[in-house]
Each structure stands twice: as structure tokens, then as C-alpha cells.
Motif scaffolding. Sequence first.
Motif, PDB file in Angstrom:
ATOM      1  N   GLU A 122      -3.972  -3.762  -0.208  1.00 18.98           N
ATOM      2  CA  GLU A 122      -4.284  -2.142  -0.366  1.00 18.98           C
ATOM      3  C   GLU A 122      -3.456  -1.755  -1.694  1.00 18.98           C
ATOM      4  OE1 GLU A 122      -7.492  -1.758   0.865  1.00 18.98           O
ATOM      5  OE2 GLU A 122      -7.291  -2.446   2.713  1.00 18.98           O
ATOM      6  N   ASP A 128     -11.591  -1.864  -1.175  1.00 21.10           N
ATOM      7  CA  ASP A 128     -11.673  -0.668  -1.670  1.00 21.10           C
ATOM      8  C   ASP A 128     -13.347  -2.250  -2.729  1.00 21.10           C
ATOM      9  OD1 ASP A 128     -12.991   0.370  -3.968  1.00 21.10           O
ATOM     10  OD2 ASP A 128     -10.880   0.617  -4.463  1.00 21.10           O
ATOM     11  N   GLY A 166      -5.487   2.094  -1.869  1.00 20.23           N
ATOM     12  CA  GLY A 166      -4.988   3.072  -0.411  1.00 20.23           C
ATOM     13  C   GLY A 166      -5.077   4.373  -0.448  1.00 20.23           C
ATOM     14  N   THR A 194      -7.022   4.961  -8.723  1.00 21.93           N
ATOM     15  CA  THR A 194      -7.970   3.736  -8.892  1.00 21.93           C
ATOM     16  C   THR A 194      -7.393   2.578 -10.431  1.00 21.93           C
ATOM     17  OG1 THR A 194      -7.724   3.918  -6.509  1.00 21.93           O
ATOM     18  CG2 THR A 194      -8.747   2.099  -7.787  1.00 21.93           C
ATOM     19  N   SER A 216      -8.156  -6.446   0.115  1.00 23.62           N
ATOM     20  CA  SER A 216      -7.953  -4.234   0.039  1.00 23.62           C
ATOM     21  C   SER A 216      -9.834  -4.341   0.375  1.00 23.62           C
ATOM     22  CB  SER A 216      -8.227  -4.194  -1.739  1.00 23.62           C
ATOM     23  OG  SER A 216      -8.924  -2.415  -2.072  1.00 23.62           O
ATOM     24  N   THR A 235      -5.035  -9.473  -4.030  1.00 23.12           N
ATOM     25  CA  THR A 235      -4.986  -8.825  -3.618  1.00 23.12           C
ATOM     26  C   THR A 235      -6.379  -8.430  -2.369  1.00 23.12           C
ATOM     27  OG1 THR A 235      -5.394  -7.864  -5.734  1.00 23.12           O
ATOM     28  CG2 THR A 235      -6.020  -6.114  -4.698  1.00 23.12           C
ATOM     29  N   GLN A 255       1.110  -1.345  -0.275  1.00 25.78           N
ATOM     30  CA  GLN A 255      -0.117   0.158   0.080  1.00 25.78           C
ATOM     31  C   GLN A 255       0.445   1.503  -0.149  1.00 25.78           C
ATOM     32  OE1 GLN A 255      -2.606   0.248   3.198  1.00 25.78           O
ATOM     33  NE2 GLN A 255      -3.211   2.367   2.751  1.00 25.78           N
TER      34      GLN A 255
END
Length: 230
Positions: A175, A209, A178, A185, A207, A205, A101
Motif C-alpha cells: 500500500e 488503489d 495509502g 500518488t 494495493s 505492489t 505504507q
Amino acid sequence: MSDGFQPIPVTTDEPVLAAADVSVRRGSQPILEDLSLSIPAGSRTLVRGPSGAGKSTLFSVLGLLEPPDSGRVLVDGTDASGLSERQRARLRRDAIGFVFQDFQLVPDLTVHENAVLPQHHGGDRDEAWVDELLETLAVADRADRYPATLSGGEKQRVAIARALANRPDVVLADEPTGQLDPETTERVVGLLVDVQESAGTALVTISHDPSLEGLFDRTVTLRDGRLLEE
């Protein structure tokens, strides 16, 4: 199960990365409990979970950065629990790439020097591959610049190139968006998927998100120390 989640099914193909009944505790607090995960070659897996769910611990354990209290982590069929720290480091270097990150670029090395660093630590020397990665990730024109002069998106793209420099069997990304705005992104993750596919590596991954879900073969959720398939 009433919450809509199902346990992750066991696959018969030998995975490039697997966790088997892994548990980690911090004092009396369980962080991961009897967790199992199998990552097939070339696949893309998104691990979701709220802050404090143990995602960073999972990243460290899968990446052989810390051993579990119990259970096994296997990389290309090799059980890391029976290895010395030097052997673990060699296996980690040869088979796993990392995207952090906070980028973790070396500040006094140029973009190209950062990207090629894994090859200098014992991998095959193939700077043409690194040059190709930098070109694909649209940072080739930054090759002679230093990290302090780059945007966040550019730093992350350099970090992705570094993660793939040794053509690892699996890339772990913690992340990776992040510190990036939504527009950056989308661009960075799209490029990550493109180079992952071209390299033929697996991608895991980790995350929170939700915008990333559509880019992955499967999404799993870390809940109460265990992974459940959505």
C-alpha cells in the motif's frame, strides 16, 4: 470461470520470487489457501484485493517476514523454509527491498542515513548509487534533513531509495500510496517505476488503489485466500 478470472499460469523461467501452495491460518480462520505466485526478473505485478483479503499477510510471507503454515517461498531459487532465521534474514537483506505504507523511516537518522541503511547492514557499500537514487527521486536536496521535516510524498520517496539501496532482485511495496493524496500518488508511483526499471529489479505492489493498474505488466486479485489473474 464465470466471474471473469482465470488461475495464474505457471511460467517456465526461474522466477526471482515464488510462492508455492502457501497457506496461512489465524486460529481456525484461513487467510491464504494453497496460494501460488511466480515473479519473473524485472517484472511489475500489482496485487489487488479489498481490506481484509489478506494482502498484508501475503506481503509478510513473500518478504520472509513470517513463514507460512504450509507451502514454500523461494527467493532466487532458494527455498526459505529450510533456512534458519539468520539465513532467512540474510536472504531477505540481500534479495528483497521493502516499501511500507507507513514509511518506517528511522526518525533520528537523516534522509541520506535512512537511504543507505541497508548497505550498513551487510550490503555492498555503494553510496554513489544511493546518491543517484536520491537525485532521481528528487529528494537529494533533503539529504541532511530528518523525516519529521518531510512531507508524506518525500518520506515515501526516501523509503523507495532505501528499498533499492542494495540493488535487490525484487521490491515489495505494501500500500505505498495509502497515505498520499492523488497528485502525490501519481508522482511517487511514476518515480518508483522509473527507478525500478533503471535498477532492473522486479516490483510487486500490494494495493487496493485502482489508479495504479496501467503501470504494471499484470494485475492479480486476492480473493478467498487465492490469487487469480484478471
